[in-house]
Design a protein around this motif. Structure first.
Motif, PDB file in Angstrom:
ATOM      1  N   LYS A  51      41.757  43.423  45.095  1.00 43.86           N
ATOM      2  CA  LYS A  51      40.390  43.950  45.117  1.00 43.86           C
ATOM      3  C   LYS A  51      40.187  44.970  44.000  1.00 43.86           C
ATOM      4  O   LYS A  51      39.151  44.972  43.333  1.00 43.86           O
ATOM      5  CB  LYS A  51      40.096  44.580  46.476  1.00 43.86           C
ATOM      6  CG  LYS A  51      38.656  44.948  46.689  1.00 43.86           C
ATOM      7  CD  LYS A  51      38.425  45.395  48.115  1.00 43.86           C
ATOM      8  CE  LYS A  51      36.936  45.523  48.381  1.00 43.86           C
ATOM      9  NZ  LYS A  51      36.673  45.763  49.806  1.00 43.86           N
ATOM     10  N   SER A  52      41.194  45.829  43.774  1.00 44.83           N
ATOM     11  CA  SER A  52      41.079  46.833  42.712  1.00 44.83           C
ATOM     12  C   SER A  52      41.043  46.181  41.328  1.00 44.83           C
ATOM     13  O   SER A  52      40.573  46.783  40.368  1.00 44.83           O
ATOM     14  CB  SER A  52      42.223  47.846  42.797  1.00 44.83           C
ATOM     15  OG  SER A  52      43.442  47.262  42.379  1.00 44.83           O
ATOM     16  N   MET A  53      41.528  44.941  41.230  1.00 38.94           N
ATOM     17  CA  MET A  53      41.486  44.205  39.966  1.00 38.94           C
ATOM     18  C   MET A  53      40.141  43.510  39.773  1.00 38.94           C
ATOM     19  O   MET A  53      39.877  42.945  38.715  1.00 38.94           O
ATOM     20  CB  MET A  53      42.615  43.166  39.937  1.00 38.94           C
ATOM     21  CG  MET A  53      44.008  43.781  39.964  1.00 38.94           C
ATOM     22  SD  MET A  53      45.280  42.563  40.395  1.00 38.94           S
ATOM     23  CE  MET A  53      45.574  41.814  38.815  1.00 38.94           C
ATOM     24  N   GLY A  54      39.300  43.498  40.830  1.00 35.37           N
ATOM     25  CA  GLY A  54      37.979  42.897  40.732  1.00 35.37           C
ATOM     26  C   GLY A  54      37.795  41.605  41.497  1.00 35.37           C
ATOM     27  O   GLY A  54      36.731  40.994  41.453  1.00 35.37           O
TER      28      GLY A  54
ATOM     29  N   PRO B  32      34.839  36.426  40.123  1.00 34.71           N
ATOM     30  CA  PRO B  32      33.839  37.064  39.250  1.00 34.71           C
ATOM     31  C   PRO B  32      34.056  36.747  37.771  1.00 34.71           C
ATOM     32  O   PRO B  32      35.185  36.782  37.275  1.00 34.71           O
ATOM     33  CB  PRO B  32      34.046  38.564  39.519  1.00 34.71           C
ATOM     34  CG  PRO B  32      34.651  38.622  40.887  1.00 34.71           C
ATOM     35  CD  PRO B  32      35.503  37.396  41.002  1.00 34.71           C
ATOM     36  N   ALA B  33      32.971  36.451  37.089  1.00 32.40           N
ATOM     37  CA  ALA B  33      33.024  36.062  35.679  1.00 32.40           C
ATOM     38  C   ALA B  33      33.596  37.171  34.803  1.00 32.40           C
ATOM     39  O   ALA B  33      34.223  36.897  33.784  1.00 32.40           O
ATOM     40  CB  ALA B  33      31.629  35.681  35.196  1.00 32.40           C
ATOM     41  N   GLU B  34      33.400  38.421  35.214  1.00 27.48           N
ATOM     42  CA  GLU B  34      33.900  39.533  34.390  1.00 27.48           C
ATOM     43  C   GLU B  34      35.425  39.600  34.352  1.00 27.48           C
ATOM     44  O   GLU B  34      36.005  40.312  33.541  1.00 27.48           O
ATOM     45  CB  GLU B  34      33.325  40.885  34.834  1.00 27.48           C
ATOM     46  CG  GLU B  34      33.496  41.221  36.278  1.00 27.48           C
ATOM     47  CD  GLU B  34      32.322  40.755  37.153  1.00 27.48           C
ATOM     48  OE1 GLU B  34      32.306  41.136  38.323  1.00 27.48           O
ATOM     49  OE2 GLU B  34      31.466  40.009  36.671  1.00 27.48           O
ATOM     50  N   LEU B  35      36.107  38.839  35.206  1.00 23.66           N
ATOM     51  CA  LEU B  35      37.567  38.765  35.151  1.00 23.66           C
ATOM     52  C   LEU B  35      38.022  37.839  34.033  1.00 23.66           C
ATOM     53  O   LEU B  35      39.214  37.707  33.775  1.00 23.66           O
ATOM     54  CB  LEU B  35      38.138  38.286  36.493  1.00 23.66           C
ATOM     55  CG  LEU B  35      37.978  39.271  37.649  1.00 23.66           C
ATOM     56  CD1 LEU B  35      38.441  38.651  38.956  1.00 23.66           C
ATOM     57  CD2 LEU B  35      38.723  40.550  37.373  1.00 23.66           C
ATOM     58  N   GLY B  36      37.071  37.194  33.394  1.00 20.68           N
ATOM     59  CA  GLY B  36      37.394  36.301  32.288  1.00 20.68           C
ATOM     60  C   GLY B  36      37.661  34.892  32.793  1.00 20.68           C
ATOM     61  O   GLY B  36      37.788  34.673  33.986  1.00 20.68           O
TER      62      GLY B  36
END
Length: 143
Positions: free
Chosen positions: A5-8, A103-107
């Motif tokens: 969770k802390s990684m997104g 999530p897309a922001e994780l690449g």
């Protein structure tokens, strides 16, 4: 889960299912599959994420491929209870990746990248002692 969770990652709905994975199975980090191989290395049964694949699909994916545990970039043998926990989380996260819920922001993540994230999160939990606290809480509150 807190480390992921802390990684997104979205992990609030993940659950540890002790019946999902057993020792002796093998994770295919490239395809997001969990395989059962016979003693010669021939793949007999396969789960993708948390879903069992039909025999035809197994043949299409692997054919007569043999599991070679020396190929550590592809295969991860589940031989400890720690690795079983890792596999349970990985298989559920494979489902999320396939459903577009990462999530897309994780690449852009492939299955190997997802495995690396899960492995890193669990290693951190192990090193920091989070697993022992959670395990003890689970054992003493289990009916």
């Amino acid at each position: 889960m807190a480390n992921l969770k802390s990684m997104g990652f979205l992990v609030d709905d993940l659950e540890f299912d002790p019946d999902l994975v057993i020792r002796g199975l093998i994770m295919d980090k490239v395809t997001g599959n969990l395989v059962k191989a016979d003693r010669f290395g021939y793949i007999k049964r396969v789960m993708h994420g948390t879903q069992m694949l039909p025999t035809r699909a197994v043949s299409e994916i692997y054919g007569r491929e043999l599991v070679d545990l020396r190929k550590e970039d592809t295969w991860e043998f589940l031989n400890t209870l720690f690795s079983v926990s890792e596999a349970v989380m990985f298989m559920q996260m494979v489902d999320k990746l396939d459903q577009g819920l990462v999530p897309a922001e994780l690449g852009p993540l492939d299955y190997k990248g997802l495995y690396n994230a899960v492995s890193k999160a669990l290693f951190r939990a192990h090193v920091e002692g989070q697993l022992k606290v959670t395990f003890c809480r689970y054992i003493f509150t289990y009916d």
